[in-house]
Motif scaffolding. Structure first.
Motif, PDB file in Angstrom:
ATOM      1  N   GLU A 181      47.725  75.077   3.409  1.00  0.00           N
ATOM      2  CA  GLU A 181      48.385  73.819   3.136  1.00  0.00           C
ATOM      3  C   GLU A 181      47.587  72.897   3.833  1.00  0.00           C
ATOM      4  O   GLU A 181      47.421  71.820   3.227  1.00  0.00           O
ATOM      5  CB  GLU A 181      49.811  74.014   3.946  1.00  0.00           C
ATOM      6  CG  GLU A 181      50.376  72.534   3.979  1.00  0.00           C
ATOM      7  CD  GLU A 181      50.885  72.081   2.675  1.00  0.00           C
ATOM      8  OE1 GLU A 181      51.015  72.688   1.536  1.00  0.00           O
ATOM      9  OE2 GLU A 181      51.255  70.864   2.723  1.00  0.00           O
ATOM     10  N   THR A 184      53.854  70.752  -3.036  1.00  0.00           N
ATOM     11  CA  THR A 184      52.754  71.017  -4.256  1.00  0.00           C
ATOM     12  C   THR A 184      53.244  70.082  -5.247  1.00  0.00           C
ATOM     13  O   THR A 184      52.084  69.585  -6.115  1.00  0.00           O
ATOM     14  CB  THR A 184      52.843  72.684  -4.683  1.00  0.00           C
ATOM     15  OG1 THR A 184      52.664  73.349  -3.676  1.00  0.00           O
ATOM     16  CG2 THR A 184      52.250  72.938  -5.903  1.00  0.00           C
ATOM     17  N   LEU A 188      43.147  67.018  -1.596  1.00  0.00           N
ATOM     18  CA  LEU A 188      43.701  65.762  -2.325  1.00  0.00           C
ATOM     19  C   LEU A 188      43.205  64.526  -1.694  1.00  0.00           C
ATOM     20  O   LEU A 188      43.171  63.438  -2.409  1.00  0.00           O
ATOM     21  CB  LEU A 188      45.400  65.806  -2.273  1.00  0.00           C
ATOM     22  CG  LEU A 188      46.028  64.307  -2.890  1.00  0.00           C
ATOM     23  CD1 LEU A 188      45.739  64.645  -4.366  1.00  0.00           C
ATOM     24  CD2 LEU A 188      47.474  64.565  -2.550  1.00  0.00           C
ATOM     25  N   ASP A 189      43.071  64.445  -0.412  1.00  0.00           N
ATOM     26  CA  ASP A 189      42.574  63.247   0.359  1.00  0.00           C
ATOM     27  C   ASP A 189      41.144  62.868  -0.177  1.00  0.00           C
ATOM     28  O   ASP A 189      40.904  61.494  -0.077  1.00  0.00           O
ATOM     29  CB  ASP A 189      42.488  63.468   1.731  1.00  0.00           C
ATOM     30  CG  ASP A 189      44.275  63.490   2.430  1.00  0.00           C
ATOM     31  OD1 ASP A 189      45.022  63.306   1.635  1.00  0.00           O
ATOM     32  OD2 ASP A 189      44.199  64.017   3.484  1.00  0.00           O
ATOM     33  N   ARG A 224      45.626  60.118  -9.316  1.00  0.00           N
ATOM     34  CA  ARG A 224      44.535  59.589  -8.849  1.00  0.00           C
ATOM     35  C   ARG A 224      43.321  59.820  -9.856  1.00  0.00           C
ATOM     36  O   ARG A 224      42.235  59.165  -9.938  1.00  0.00           O
ATOM     37  CB  ARG A 224      44.028  60.277  -7.328  1.00  0.00           C
ATOM     38  CG  ARG A 224      45.103  59.811  -6.253  1.00  0.00           C
ATOM     39  CD  ARG A 224      44.948  60.616  -5.043  1.00  0.00           C
ATOM     40  NE  ARG A 224      43.794  60.410  -4.437  1.00  0.00           N
ATOM     41  CZ  ARG A 224      43.758  60.247  -2.825  1.00  0.00           C
ATOM     42  NH1 ARG A 224      44.623  60.662  -2.271  1.00  0.00           N
ATOM     43  NH2 ARG A 224      42.552  60.267  -2.332  1.00  0.00           N
ATOM     44  N   GLY A 267      47.237  76.161  -3.651  1.00  0.00           N
ATOM     45  CA  GLY A 267      47.526  74.768  -3.518  1.00  0.00           C
ATOM     46  C   GLY A 267      46.421  73.675  -3.760  1.00  0.00           C
ATOM     47  O   GLY A 267      46.569  72.940  -4.445  1.00  0.00           O
ATOM     48  N   PRO A 319      51.903  70.820   8.187  1.00  0.00           N
ATOM     49  CA  PRO A 319      51.980  72.326   7.577  1.00  0.00           C
ATOM     50  C   PRO A 319      52.686  73.395   8.668  1.00  0.00           C
ATOM     51  O   PRO A 319      52.669  73.241   9.826  1.00  0.00           O
ATOM     52  CB  PRO A 319      50.491  72.579   7.588  1.00  0.00           C
ATOM     53  CG  PRO A 319      49.699  71.108   7.722  1.00  0.00           C
ATOM     54  CD  PRO A 319      50.801  70.350   8.439  1.00  0.00           C
ATOM     55  N   ARG A 376      51.704  66.946  -4.842  1.00  0.00           N
ATOM     56  CA  ARG A 376      50.204  66.764  -5.004  1.00  0.00           C
ATOM     57  C   ARG A 376      49.887  66.775  -6.551  1.00  0.00           C
ATOM     58  O   ARG A 376      48.873  66.273  -6.888  1.00  0.00           O
ATOM     59  CB  ARG A 376      49.497  67.859  -4.197  1.00  0.00           C
ATOM     60  CG  ARG A 376      49.300  67.797  -2.593  1.00  0.00           C
ATOM     61  CD  ARG A 376      48.678  68.785  -2.046  1.00  0.00           C
ATOM     62  NE  ARG A 376      48.969  70.138  -2.073  1.00  0.00           N
ATOM     63  CZ  ARG A 376      49.787  70.421  -0.831  1.00  0.00           C
ATOM     64  NH1 ARG A 376      49.686  69.798  -0.124  1.00  0.00           N
ATOM     65  NH2 ARG A 376      50.057  71.599  -1.018  1.00  0.00           N
ATOM     66  N   ALA A 410      44.908  72.481   1.236  1.00  0.00           N
ATOM     67  CA  ALA A 410      45.258  71.722  -0.089  1.00  0.00           C
ATOM     68  C   ALA A 410      45.545  70.333   0.256  1.00  0.00           C
ATOM     69  O   ALA A 410      45.241  69.208  -0.769  1.00  0.00           O
ATOM     70  CB  ALA A 410      46.685  72.196  -0.589  1.00  0.00           C
ATOM     71  N   ARG A 411      46.121  69.765   1.543  1.00  0.00           N
ATOM     72  CA  ARG A 411      46.148  68.416   1.677  1.00  0.00           C
ATOM     73  C   ARG A 411      44.844  67.775   1.838  1.00  0.00           C
ATOM     74  O   ARG A 411      44.511  66.557   1.415  1.00  0.00           O
ATOM     75  CB  ARG A 411      46.821  68.285   3.052  1.00  0.00           C
ATOM     76  CG  ARG A 411      48.459  68.754   3.064  1.00  0.00           C
ATOM     77  CD  ARG A 411      49.095  68.540   4.288  1.00  0.00           C
ATOM     78  NE  ARG A 411      50.187  68.768   4.380  1.00  0.00           N
ATOM     79  CZ  ARG A 411      51.299  68.568   5.033  1.00  0.00           C
ATOM     80  NH1 ARG A 411      51.205  67.804   6.071  1.00  0.00           N
ATOM     81  NH2 ARG A 411      52.601  68.884   4.804  1.00  0.00           N
ATOM     82  N   ALA A 424      47.490  63.930  -7.694  1.00  0.00           N
ATOM     83  CA  ALA A 424      46.319  64.309  -8.199  1.00  0.00           C
ATOM     84  C   ALA A 424      45.925  63.970  -9.503  1.00  0.00           C
ATOM     85  O   ALA A 424      44.970  63.270  -9.756  1.00  0.00           O
ATOM     86  CB  ALA A 424      46.019  65.901  -7.962  1.00  0.00           C
ATOM     87  N   TYR A 468      54.387  63.732   3.107  1.00  0.00           N
ATOM     88  CA  TYR A 468      54.996  64.812   3.292  1.00  0.00           C
ATOM     89  C   TYR A 468      56.220  64.959   4.251  1.00  0.00           C
ATOM     90  O   TYR A 468      57.304  65.574   4.111  1.00  0.00           O
ATOM     91  CB  TYR A 468      53.962  65.748   4.031  1.00  0.00           C
ATOM     92  CG  TYR A 468      52.656  66.125   3.041  1.00  0.00           C
ATOM     93  CD1 TYR A 468      52.792  66.687   1.771  1.00  0.00           C
ATOM     94  CD2 TYR A 468      51.398  65.724   3.370  1.00  0.00           C
ATOM     95  CE1 TYR A 468      51.823  66.926   0.830  1.00  0.00           C
ATOM     96  CE2 TYR A 468      50.371  65.822   2.293  1.00  0.00           C
ATOM     97  CZ  TYR A 468      50.306  66.617   1.371  1.00  0.00           C
ATOM     98  OH  TYR A 468      49.357  66.892   0.501  1.00  0.00           O
TER      99      TYR A 468
END
Lengths: 346, 220
Positions: free
Chosen positions: A45, B70, A52-53, B80, A86, B214, B73, A48-49, B77, B210
């Motif tokens: 996780e 998910t 994206l960033d 973006r 992810g 996590p 994102r 995955a974060r 994604a 979020y």
């Protein structure tokens, strides 16, 4: 012909552009290592974060480096699996959006195919060749017969080679990632001091096993009680030697089958290990075949290999639909029989 | 002003192409999973229907959360990527605001709108809105039995895919349930970002909301 490649299947966010003349026009890799070190391993996780960033900015800088626009590209290629799903989602959705908006073909690449074809980008060799693919998630011997044509001769029945390095490093308190840590520590060590087992050595076939070796490292470390620096160095060196012995033995069996049809090629992050490289080079020379290993930065995860695999597939007219579903598991040779005694990874 | 809007953050997947408040094309599928496969073909299809390209739009909009990690994102994604390719600016909207926007006009007068987003956890995400969609406080996370403590003593209109989990703890003459679908819809995302911009709010950046760290603990 120019292709953008995107890689987000593990803990590196990467983008690269390659052309048909085997030139890497630009490549950028953003390692997440520092994010995962506190946890002693990769947290999916968290990975995955971070993907994206950073991914869109990284792609923009890669395009700038190469001084090309999206309109100048012929296709967008992205790792579609296998890997940490992810992160794969982030790369795949970004690539689909770029492909749709720029009106370019979209290609979903098997990350393992990226590793397998890297040597054609770096050295321009023809098919077939014998490939040892050894990374944190895989350890396989394959005959590479063509783009999309892989015949698996052997695979690990438990841990991947890189996983064994990570676990041994953790047991020795050397931290993560384990491959470079073991190699550094082993430099001052005596590889003969601890007689660790060589799983599968001398057995028929080309399969690997590393979990017993990891157990032996743990038991040896526990038997010593508190470890001195000398103990750590000797144990790391003994472990590395055992892995090299096993890998050379299994690769030797694969060469028995493959003969001298082409070179022996090594790929994947574990190929960065100098001891292992030296052993495989000696093996290849003793059999009269060439030994090829891509430069270290193209052995670990990168996007140039994804762009190149995309270019190879695009040349054959093999593109993918925007409905592609990311694949957490994606064997290179789906027809290969399941390795005897293998766990879920094989 | 043309807006291209996406949502994949919760239990649906949708695309809307909107011009000055008018819907040019719209695709929506209710789905728990599969948004990564469905979203871009739906967008390609909607663009085909209008004959427009991504570059013909002035803004790219998407939900930023809260919702499924998910799913958030997947939408962001994609958005973006569209922004990078087209050079167009991003406008984000919370899922709670998108869900609130779906409440029908005849259901709103005199009501506090209570949006409840499913988080696939013990806790639900909630946020309160006035009848004209002004947020009344921040987004909060609460288990169903604790959700009540966040609610005012006024007539309530509940909406959202998590609201079903409040059926047992919320009763009485003050409580109504909206006829609106519980998931966000890209049409509401497009309309919502336009309304917020018209009201002078800065656009939400393409960063996920979020609202939860996590699931991982540091080794001892």
């Amino acid at each position: 012909m120019r292709v953008l490649g995107i890689e987000t299947s593990c803990d590196e966010t990467a983008a690269a552009i390659v052309d048909e003349a085997r030139t890497i026009l630009a490549e950028r890799v953003l390692s997440q290592e520092a994010l995962h070190i506190p946890y002693g391993g990769i947290v999916p996780e968290v990975a995955a974060r971070a993907h994206l960033d950073h991914l869109d900015g990284l792609i923009a800088r890669t395009l700038d480096d190469a001084q090309v626009n999206l309109a100048d590209l012929d296709a967008i290629a992205v790792t579609g699996g296998p890997g940490l799903i992810g992160g794969v989602f982030v790369g795949v959705m970004t690539a689909k959006a770029l492909a749709l908006a720029a009106g370019k073909p979209f290609l979903a690449i098997n990350h393992l195919e990226g590793h397998a074809l890297t040597v054609r980008l770096t050295d321009g060799i023809d098919f077939p060749y014998l490939l040892l693919l050894a990374s944190g998630g895989h350890c396989q011997l394959l005959v590479v017969e063509g783009v999309g044509r892989y015949r698996r001769l052997g695979t690990t029945i438990d841990d991947a080679a890189g996983e064994a390095f990570d676990k041994a490093a953790k047991l020795l308190g050397l931290g993560y990632p384990g491959g470079p840590a073991i190699e550094r520590c082993a430099q001052a060590g005596d590889p003969q001091r601890f007689p660790l087992p060589r799983p599968m050595l001398g057995r028929p076939g080309c399969d690997f096993s590393f979990s017993g070796l990891k157990t032996a490292v743990r038991q040896t470390a526990q038997g010593l009680g508190s470890l001195t620096d000398r103990d750590r160095a000797d144990l790391a060196a003994s472990f590395q030697q055992a892995v090299a012995d096993v890998v050379a033995d299994r690769a030797g069996h694969a060469l028995d089958q493959f003969g001298r049809q082409g070179p022996l090629v090594v790929a994947g992050g574990v190929a960065a290990n100098a001891t292992l490289r030296a052993r495989l080079k000696a093996l290849a020379e003793s059999r009269g075949v060439a030994f090829l290993a891509p430069p270290l930065r193209l052995c670990t995860d990168n996007a140039a290999m994804i762009a190149w695999a995309g270019l190879e597939r695009l040349r054959l007219g093999w593109t993918d639909g925007l409905d592609f579903a990311p694949r957490p598991r994606w064997p290179l040779d789906p027809a290969a029989p399941k390795a005897v005694g293998a766990g879920v990874k094989a | 002003m043309r807006i291209l809007a996406l949502d994949a953050a919760t239990s649906a997947c949708s695309v809307a192409l909107v011009e000055d408040g008018r819907v040019l094309a719209h695709r929506l599928k209710v789905m728990e999973r599969g948004q990564a496969e469905a979203l871009m073909p739906m967008l390609a299809d909607a663009l085909d229907e209008t004959g427009l390209a991504v570059a013909d739009f002035d803004r790219i909009a998407a939900t930023v959360g809260p919702g499924a990690f998910t799913g958030i994102r997947i939408g962001l994604a994609a958005a973006r990527g569209l922004c990078l390719a087209s050079g167009k600016p991003f406008f984000g909207l919370t899922t709670t605001r998108a869900v609130a926007g779906g409440v029908f006009a005849d259901e709103r007068p005199g009501m506090t709108l209570v949006t409840v987003v499913e988080a696939k956890r013990a806790e639900l995400f909630g946020q309160l809105f006035s009848p004209d969609l002004e947020p009344l406080g921040e987004i909060f996370a609460a288990a169903p039995q604790d959700f009540v403590a966040h609610l005012p003593n006024t007539p309530l209109m509940l909406v959202g895919d998590g609201s079903i989990r409040l059926k047992d703890v919320l009763r009485g003459p003050n409580v109504s349930w909206s006829r609106a679908p519980g998931h966000p819809d890209a049409v509401q995302v497009a309309l919502g970002v336009a309304e917020r911009a018209d009201q002078g709010h800065a656009p939400l950046p393409p960063r996920p909301l979020y609202l939860r760290a996590p699931d991982v603990t540091l080794p001892k």
